[in-house]
Design a protein around this motif. Structure first.
Motif, mmCIF file in Angstrom:
data_model
loop_
_atom_site.group_PDB
_atom_site.id
_atom_site.type_symbol
_atom_site.label_atom_id
_atom_site.label_comp_id
_atom_site.label_asym_id
_atom_site.label_seq_id
_atom_site.Cartn_x
_atom_site.Cartn_y
_atom_site.Cartn_z
ATOM 1 N N ASP A 287 0.849 -1.190 0.000
ATOM 2 C CA ASP A 287 0.000 0.000 0.000
ATOM 3 C C ASP A 287 0.885 1.241 0.000
ATOM 4 O O ASP A 287 1.461 1.597 1.026
ATOM 5 C CB ASP A 287 -0.905 0.008 1.241
ATOM 6 N N PHE B 190 -4.586 12.384 1.223
ATOM 7 C CA PHE B 190 -4.405 11.082 0.548
ATOM 8 C C PHE B 190 -4.373 9.957 1.578
ATOM 9 O O PHE B 190 -4.885 8.857 1.346
ATOM 10 C CB PHE B 190 -3.096 11.049 -0.256
ATOM 11 N N ILE C 197 -0.952 4.901 -7.689
ATOM 12 C CA ILE C 197 -1.451 4.459 -6.384
ATOM 13 C C ILE C 197 -1.490 2.937 -6.351
ATOM 14 O O ILE C 197 -2.071 2.319 -7.245
ATOM 15 C CB ILE C 197 -2.874 5.016 -6.144
ATOM 16 N N ILE D 148 1.878 5.162 -2.402
ATOM 17 C CA ILE D 148 1.556 6.104 -3.475
ATOM 18 C C ILE D 148 2.864 6.706 -3.972
ATOM 19 O O ILE D 148 3.691 7.140 -3.163
ATOM 20 C CB ILE D 148 0.631 7.232 -2.963
ATOM 21 N N ILE E 120 -2.673 -0.295 -4.014
ATOM 22 C CA ILE E 120 -3.482 -0.713 -2.866
ATOM 23 C C ILE E 120 -3.551 -2.229 -2.859
ATOM 24 O O ILE E 120 -3.909 -2.838 -3.872
ATOM 25 C CB ILE E 120 -4.890 -0.085 -2.934
ATOM 26 N N SER F 282 -6.483 6.268 1.527
ATOM 27 C CA SER F 282 -6.030 4.878 1.376
ATOM 28 C C SER F 282 -5.049 4.407 2.448
ATOM 29 O O SER F 282 -4.586 3.273 2.385
ATOM 30 C CB SER F 282 -5.403 4.683 -0.004
ATOM 31 N N SER F 283 -4.733 5.256 3.417
ATOM 32 C CA SER F 283 -3.800 4.881 4.484
ATOM 33 C C SER F 283 -2.598 4.079 3.979
ATOM 34 O O SER F 283 -2.416 2.914 4.350
ATOM 35 C CB SER F 283 -4.527 4.104 5.588
ATOM 36 N N PRO F 284 -1.768 4.692 3.133
ATOM 37 C CA PRO F 284 -0.605 3.983 2.596
ATOM 38 C C PRO F 284 0.499 3.852 3.628
ATOM 39 O O PRO F 284 0.604 4.663 4.544
ATOM 40 C CB PRO F 284 -0.148 4.884 1.448
ATOM 41 N N GLU F 285 1.318 2.813 3.457
ATOM 42 C CA GLU F 285 2.476 2.633 4.336
ATOM 43 C C GLU F 285 3.559 3.649 4.001
ATOM 44 O O GLU F 285 4.340 4.049 4.869
ATOM 45 C CB GLU F 285 3.011 1.215 4.159
ATOM 46 N N GLY G 84 -5.950 7.944 -10.280
ATOM 47 C CA GLY G 84 -4.626 8.419 -9.862
ATOM 48 C C GLY G 84 -4.234 9.744 -10.463
ATOM 49 O O GLY G 84 -3.097 9.934 -10.867
#
Lengths: 321, 321
Positions: free
Chosen positions: B133, B253, B147, B135, B149, B257-260, B162
């Motif tokens: 995960d 953002f 992006i 972006i 996911i 999507s709560s990216p790492e 995106g």
């Protein structure tokens, strides 16, 4: 043989509602307990298990139940816990999925937050059947979201993705939000946000309105909708402003994931076209050209009284046997 | 036996660069042609095919090539077409993946836009190895995004998801953007946005600056970075403002999507900590509490000269044999 039923549990601050659901989305047997009555989580789970035994017995016993799905505020799908939910009696991290599974003889339990449950409910039984890319926006006391991309719910790396009520819509002089920041979508587009817009307009404007007969501090979004339906111009303008800001937000969401549909769910959707029309106008006006006219705006197709339980129950089908 | 190589093609408005790449991300053989020289798409594809034959021969022939990946502006992954790309010579929809495959004896060709290619490149060879995960934000002439996911690139229902350069960051008095709307992230955080901020500050402020020696209309983000590195206060402030707005955008953002991780890619990243530090400060300040301290900010790990070809080539591994 495939087990024919699932159980959905919707945990709210006041009530916990649960029901046995079949594959077509019919709630066969349901019941409820008072959430707020149990300060100790073990007492709550015991009372819930007793209630569940009742509906499970009616459904022919636990061998008929494929899984239990739970929708709860601040529910984390990854670890099955409720974490720091401000409106529930239990503090800290509560491993609720495990507690419920233990008390119901090992039925698999899956838990997520209420907006995600709504999204899975729409995909399984509602307006999103057959869709792989959509967003459910819940317009209630707060604004929540469940995001589906490629047929999968977006949980993010930590299980907390989909906080679209907390994107910033007004960076200058934005309203204070319950999260402590300013200008969040939720501060404008929730039921309380609508009531707040009503109070602001009543103070800043002089024209007559049906709303002037009400006590300002107690105005609800429902009363604004009723006044708007009677043709009250100021009330219509309140929904116009709310829709404008939602449409702006949706244009940004579309730039992110380009969903086929955005589905509106929750109390505020009872306002019908009073809220839908201005959202649509605003979204069309603000969306990037490449996405123009592509994303459908839909209302939830889950019956409102059943929606939360149905949404949660849909998680029960995800269990692998 | 698994074919050992892929080919990456990066199509820019000026040059088309292509290369044979191995599984570790080493470009073994590469070449280029001038994109702008071919007004007819068939002439372009013929010239490209001739160039590809050269590098394919060096790699031991087409049986060594698993697939071809193409990164191109306005590239659509779903149909392999370039659609209405403003900076390329060919108008309308061009089924480029098919045209290239036909001219190279049927090697499978996959195409996507350049920012998506960068994201797949980072995941395959770069800073996002092992991440599911994240972006990628490309900071160049424009601002683009790829992006990912759950390990999959987000294409959206139409292949155009995106477009994070076109979320609205300033809804009042926002700068006009190339897309025709106002206040887009790209109008502030692209290389041209930085140059524009420089011109605005030089006009609105009176203090001395190294930038005052330059012709205002020709100032570049590179020159602003050089001045900032020399300690020029106004130039540092330009990056501070750019980072502030990027950090605000990233906070939104993350709510989606709560990216790492968020990975920065492209020309502007050469400014290093001049841009990274203010982004980080702003992101930490603006992010919703539940996400605090969770999302890493990283620079791309692809060598800049090779990054676009590597990114595109990574698509070549996706081919199913």
């Amino acid at each position: 043989m495939e087990k024919p039923y699932v159980i959905g549990i919707d945990i709210g601050g006041t009530n916990t509602v649960f029901g046995v659901v079949d594959a077509r989305g019919t709630i066969l047997y349901s019941d409820s307990i008072k959430t707020g009555q149990y300060e100790d989580i073990n007492d709550y789970v015991s009372a819930l298990a007793t209630g569940l035994e009742g509906v499970i017995a009616k459904a022919g016993g636990k061998d008929q139940i494929k899984g239990i799905g739970v929708g709860a505020p601040n529910g984390n799908y990854f670890n099955g816990s409720i974490e720091f939910a401000p409106n529930l009696p239990w503090k800290g991290k509560i491993p609720l999925a495990q507690l419920i599974s233990d008390k119901t003889g090992g039925i698999p339990v899956t838990l997520t937050n209420d907006a995600n449950a709504a999204a899975i409910g729409e995909m399984t039984y509602g307006a999103a059947r057959g869709l792989k890319d959509f967003i459910v926006i819940t317009l209630g006391t707060g604004v929540g979201s469940g995001i589906v991309i490629g047929g999968n719910l977006v949980y993010g790396h930590d299980g907390f993705a989909g906080e679209l009520g907390h994107v910033i819509m007004r960076r200058e002089n934005g309203r204070i939000c319950g999260c402590g920041r300013h200008g969040c979508l939720e501060a404008y587009a929730s039921a309380t946000g609508v009531a707040r817009t009503a109070r602001e307009l009543l103070i800043n404007r002089t024209e007559d309105s049906l709303l002037r007969a009400l006590e300002p501090e107690k105005i609800t979004s429902k009363e604004v909708a009723e006044a708007a339906e009677k043709g009250d111009a100021l009330s219509k303008e309140i929904f116009e402003k709310t829709g404008e800001i939602l449409g702006e937000a949706f244009a940004d969401f579309i730039a992110f994931s380009s969903p086929e549909a955005i589905i509106l769910f929750g109390g505020l959707t009872k306002a019908g076209n009073l809220i839908m029309d201005p959202i649509k106008r605003s979204m069309d006006k603000h969306v990037l050209k490449v996405f123009e006219g592509k994303t459908k705006l839909l209302f939830s197709q889950l019956k409102e009284s059943d929606a939360a339980v149905l949404g949660a129950s849909a998680l029960g089908w995800e269990v692998k046997e």
